[in-house]
Scaffold this motif. Structure first.
Motif, short mmCIF file in Angstrom:
data_model
loop_
_atom_site.label_atom_id
_atom_site.label_comp_id
_atom_site.label_asym_id
_atom_site.label_seq_id
_atom_site.Cartn_x
_atom_site.Cartn_y
_atom_site.Cartn_z
N THR A 234 0.83 -1.20 0.00
CA THR A 234 0.00 0.00 0.00
C THR A 234 0.87 1.26 0.00
OG1 THR A 234 -0.14 0.03 2.43
CG2 THR A 234 -1.91 -1.11 1.23
N VAL A 235 0.31 2.32 -0.52
CA VAL A 235 0.93 3.63 -0.51
C VAL A 235 0.02 4.57 0.28
CG1 VAL A 235 1.78 5.57 -1.88
CG2 VAL A 235 1.95 3.25 -2.77
N THR A 236 0.59 5.32 1.21
CA THR A 236 -0.18 6.33 1.93
C THR A 236 -0.10 7.64 1.16
OG1 THR A 236 0.32 5.28 4.05
CG2 THR A 236 -0.48 7.56 4.11
N VAL A 237 -1.26 8.17 0.82
CA VAL A 237 -1.34 9.38 -0.02
C VAL A 237 -2.00 10.50 0.77
CG1 VAL A 237 -2.18 10.38 -2.16
CG2 VAL A 237 -1.51 7.96 -2.09
N ARG A 238 -1.32 11.60 0.88
CA ARG A 238 -1.90 12.77 1.52
C ARG A 238 -2.66 13.59 0.49
NH1 ARG A 238 -1.71 15.52 6.12
NH2 ARG A 238 -1.98 17.79 6.08
N LYS A 239 -3.87 14.02 0.85
CA LYS A 239 -4.72 14.79 -0.06
C LYS A 239 -4.22 16.23 -0.14
CE LYS A 239 -8.64 11.85 1.21
NZ LYS A 239 -9.96 11.78 1.89
N GLU A 240 -3.36 16.47 -1.10
CA GLU A 240 -2.66 17.74 -1.22
C GLU A 240 -3.61 18.92 -1.36
OE1 GLU A 240 1.37 19.51 -1.80
OE2 GLU A 240 0.50 17.79 -0.81
N ILE A 241 -4.70 18.73 -2.07
CA ILE A 241 -5.64 19.83 -2.31
C ILE A 241 -6.29 20.30 -1.02
CG2 ILE A 241 -7.78 20.48 -3.50
CD1 ILE A 241 -5.36 20.28 -5.29
N PHE A 242 -6.48 19.40 -0.06
CA PHE A 242 -7.07 19.80 1.22
C PHE A 242 -6.22 20.87 1.89
CE2 PHE A 242 -9.97 16.01 2.50
CZ PHE A 242 -10.67 16.18 1.33
N SER B 18 -4.39 23.12 0.48
CA SER B 18 -4.61 24.39 -0.22
C SER B 18 -5.94 25.00 0.18
CB SER B 18 -4.57 24.17 -1.73
OG SER B 18 -3.31 23.71 -2.15
N LEU B 19 -6.96 24.18 0.27
CA LEU B 19 -8.29 24.69 0.62
C LEU B 19 -8.34 25.23 2.06
CD1 LEU B 19 -10.54 21.93 -1.00
CD2 LEU B 19 -10.14 24.24 -1.85
N ARG B 20 -7.48 24.68 2.91
CA ARG B 20 -7.49 25.12 4.31
C ARG B 20 -6.64 26.37 4.54
NH1 ARG B 20 -6.84 19.29 5.76
NH2 ARG B 20 -8.84 18.56 6.57
N THR B 21 -5.63 26.58 3.72
CA THR B 21 -4.66 27.64 4.01
C THR B 21 -4.80 28.86 3.12
OG1 THR B 21 -3.02 26.57 2.57
CG2 THR B 21 -2.99 25.99 4.90
N ILE C 292 -12.06 27.01 3.27
CA ILE C 292 -13.31 26.32 3.57
C ILE C 292 -13.08 25.28 4.65
CG2 ILE C 292 -14.29 26.67 1.27
CD1 ILE C 292 -13.46 23.91 0.52
N ASN C 293 -14.16 24.89 5.33
CA ASN C 293 -14.10 23.96 6.44
C ASN C 293 -14.18 22.54 5.92
OD1 ASN C 293 -14.34 22.56 8.80
ND2 ASN C 293 -15.84 23.96 9.73
N LEU C 294 -13.15 21.74 6.26
CA LEU C 294 -13.12 20.35 5.81
C LEU C 294 -13.12 19.39 6.99
CD1 LEU C 294 -10.49 20.72 2.96
CD2 LEU C 294 -12.95 20.47 2.70
N ILE C 295 -13.71 19.81 8.10
CA ILE C 295 -13.76 18.98 9.30
C ILE C 295 -14.55 17.71 9.00
CG2 ILE C 295 -14.63 18.83 11.67
CD1 ILE C 295 -14.14 21.81 11.94
N GLY C 296 -14.02 16.59 9.44
CA GLY C 296 -14.69 15.32 9.23
C GLY C 296 -14.17 14.53 8.05
N LEU C 297 -13.36 15.18 7.22
CA LEU C 297 -12.79 14.49 6.06
C LEU C 297 -11.37 14.04 6.38
CD1 LEU C 297 -14.01 16.81 3.16
CD2 LEU C 297 -15.02 14.66 3.93
N GLU C 298 -11.03 12.86 5.98
CA GLU C 298 -9.69 12.32 6.22
C GLU C 298 -8.66 13.05 5.37
OE1 GLU C 298 -8.86 10.11 8.45
OE2 GLU C 298 -10.91 9.75 9.14
N ASP C 299 -7.48 13.25 5.93
CA ASP C 299 -6.41 13.96 5.23
C ASP C 299 -5.62 13.05 4.29
OD1 ASP C 299 -7.00 16.40 6.35
OD2 ASP C 299 -5.60 16.16 8.01
N SER C 300 -5.79 11.74 4.43
CA SER C 300 -5.02 10.82 3.60
C SER C 300 -5.83 9.57 3.32
CB SER C 300 -3.69 10.46 4.30
OG SER C 300 -3.94 9.82 5.54
#
Length: 506
Positions: free
Chosen positions: A92-100, A102-105, A110-118
């Motif tokens: 398996t490869v662990t992938v971080r959601k890069e776009i999240f 950008s959306l947070r910073t 926008i609020n992405l609470i509740g969504l996994e970061d990877s």
């Protein structure tokens, strides 16, 4: 399940979107495999022309090949994310959601609470083509105070800094103010560290810009009693430029940059540290400057050093592979392949350049297409090793001149064919134009060259509002049905166009 469906169910995961990964994706047969691509950027960057975008000779979009159209055409999945780790045991490869991130910073976050970061991405075979990062050699201040030239954003940042330096030097000042004079000299001094192709080509592009466009666009930056003029200083720690070229071409490059490009080349000059606005050389000399571009080779990415701690690497930190690009480490189980700048083939001394990565990607895709998944992971190939065949080297030196060391089918077993001057420049342009990956860019790049030749380079920054549009009618206080006449000057190389427009106002 049919045999074709069973074969296609094998999942190939590709990490990266550079030369190696991109050529692999172009050549792999999507009917035989299920393919997923993970990359923090959604495009492939045509690096040989990147230096041209730093001064506006080319626009940034002209050297980018978007991945989404290729994914749609070939039917593979693309995830814009950053691989942060590999579990070879679980495959398996662990992938971080890069776009999240950008959306947070970014602004208007926008609020992405509740969504996994990877998320986890499983693979049957993994192709690692994550490239490399600029090598700082642990010199103090390099990361904090210099600009790299590796990504499209680097070129945009350099272009913005060049713009800001000339704008800042254009403010009113007193000719007899010594502090002001020294500050303006620093703003108009540009340092390039590294005498390889990237460093030389950036210095050449910058001197072209200074000679062909700056006088017209920024007359107040250096006119007056101070006799200011922008300086480009190229620092190289070794005793020669373009070390991979032959002696005659290296000598020509040095003469060309010195004489025609007005670039100050300092060989055998090492950097001790970089302070804000100052390059400190070994020996104590300090060079005050407005821009420092660092181009001294590459080193491993954090993903390779930390996300793949378990992997066997060579001294430089590159992943060790066999001659079929399969990772040597037993933990990889024959299922992980590596190519490009992040990998090193055992028993070879292949340089970290684009054509090596491109050929490796083509080789690996052809091997998978021809021999299939099972043979690729079971070391079942014989007499099918990857062999790099150089096609030569090219470098631009400014003022429509360059050097070329070419290897063709006719002289494959002989010394490379050496060329220099305008002929080499024409070959440089023609070769890279033909290598662009899409017809869109093959049309866009010549159009950019034409616009630069006729109208000159654009002068604006990308990190702020460039033009504020106000109503010409309110300024001129025009009455109904009155005519407004505007005259525009378009200044190019030896070309002045004047346009008069009559606008009827209802």
């Amino acid at each position: 399940m049919s045999s074709n469906a069973a074969v296609r169910s094998k999942h190939l995961v590709v990490l990266g979107s550079g030369w190696g990964a991109f050529s692999f994706l172009h050549k792999i047969d999507p009917k035989k495999f299920s393919i997923s691509v993970v990359s923090p950027r959604d495009h492939m960057l045509f690096t040989p022309l990147l230096a041209s975008t730093t001064v506006g000779t080319l626009e940034h979009r002209s050297v980018l090949e978007p991945l989404r159209p290729l994914a749609a055409k070939k039917g593979f999945k693309f995830y814009q994310g950053k691989a942060v780790g590999i579990d070879p045991e679980k495959q398996t490869v662990t992938v971080r959601k890069e776009i999240f991130d950008s959306l947070r910073t970014r602004e208007r976050r926008i609020n992405l609470i509740g969504l996994e970061d990877s998320f986890l991405l499983s693979y049957d075979a993994l192709i690692v083509g994550v490239g490399a990062v600029p090598n700082t050699f642990n010199i103090p201040g390099v990361k904090e105070n210099t600009f790299f030239l590796k990504e499209a954003r680097d070129a945009r940042n350099i272009r913005a800094r060049i713009h800001d330096c000339f704008e800042a030097a254009s403010y009113p000042f007193q000719d007899d103010d010594v502090k002001s004079l020294e500050a303006r000299k620093a703003l108009l001094t540009f340092c390039v560290v590294g005498g390889g192709p990237t460093g030389c080509e950036f210095a050449a592009e910058l001197t072209d810009y200074i000679q062909q466009d700056v006088n017209r666009a920024y007359p107040d930056a250096f006119r007056g009693g101070t006799n200011l003029w922008p300086r480009v200083i190229l620092l190289e720690a070794s005793g020669e430029l373009l070390g991979a070229f032959d002696t005659s071409l290296r000598s020509y490059a040095l003469r060309k940059l010195h004489r025609n490009s007005n670039c100050e080349v300092r060989l055998g000059t090492a950097v001790e540290r970089v302070e804000p606005g100052t390059v400190v050389l070994k020996g104590g000399e300090k060079i005050a400057c407005g821009l420092v571009v660092w181009s001294t080779g590459v080193g491993p990415r954090k993903f390779v050093t930390e996300g793949m701690k378990w992997a066997t690497k060579e001294k430089s930190g590159r992943l060790r592979t066999d001659k079929q690009l399969r990772m040597i480490d037993p933990q990889a189980k024959g299922r992980i392949f590596a190519l490009g700048d992040c990998a090193a083939v055992d028993g070879s001394t292949q340089p970290a350049i684009a054509q090596v990565a491109e050929q490796a990607g083509q080789y690996l895709a052809a091997a998978f297409n021809t021999h299939g998944y099972e043979k690729m992971i079971s070391h079942g190939l014989k007499d099918s090793d990857f062999v790099f065949k150089t096609k030569g080297m090219l470098a631009y030196l400014g003022n429509y001149s360059g050097v070329a060391s070419l290897v063709t089918k006719r002289n494959d077993n002989r010394a490379p064919l050496s060329m220099k001057g305008p002929v080499a420049w024409a070959i440089w342009r023609g070769a890279y134009l033909s290598k662009l990956g899409s017809w869109r860019n093959r049309l866009q790049v010549p159009l950019d060259w034409f616009k630069t030749l006729v109208f000159g380079r654009a002068h604006q920054s990308f990190d702020r509002t460039v033009v504020t549009v106000t109503s010409a009618l309110s300024q001129a206080e025009l009455q109904p049905r009155e005519s407004f006449v505007s005259t525009c000057n378009w200044g190019g190389r030896g070309l002045q166009l004047r346009l008069s427009a009559v606008i009827s106002v209802a």
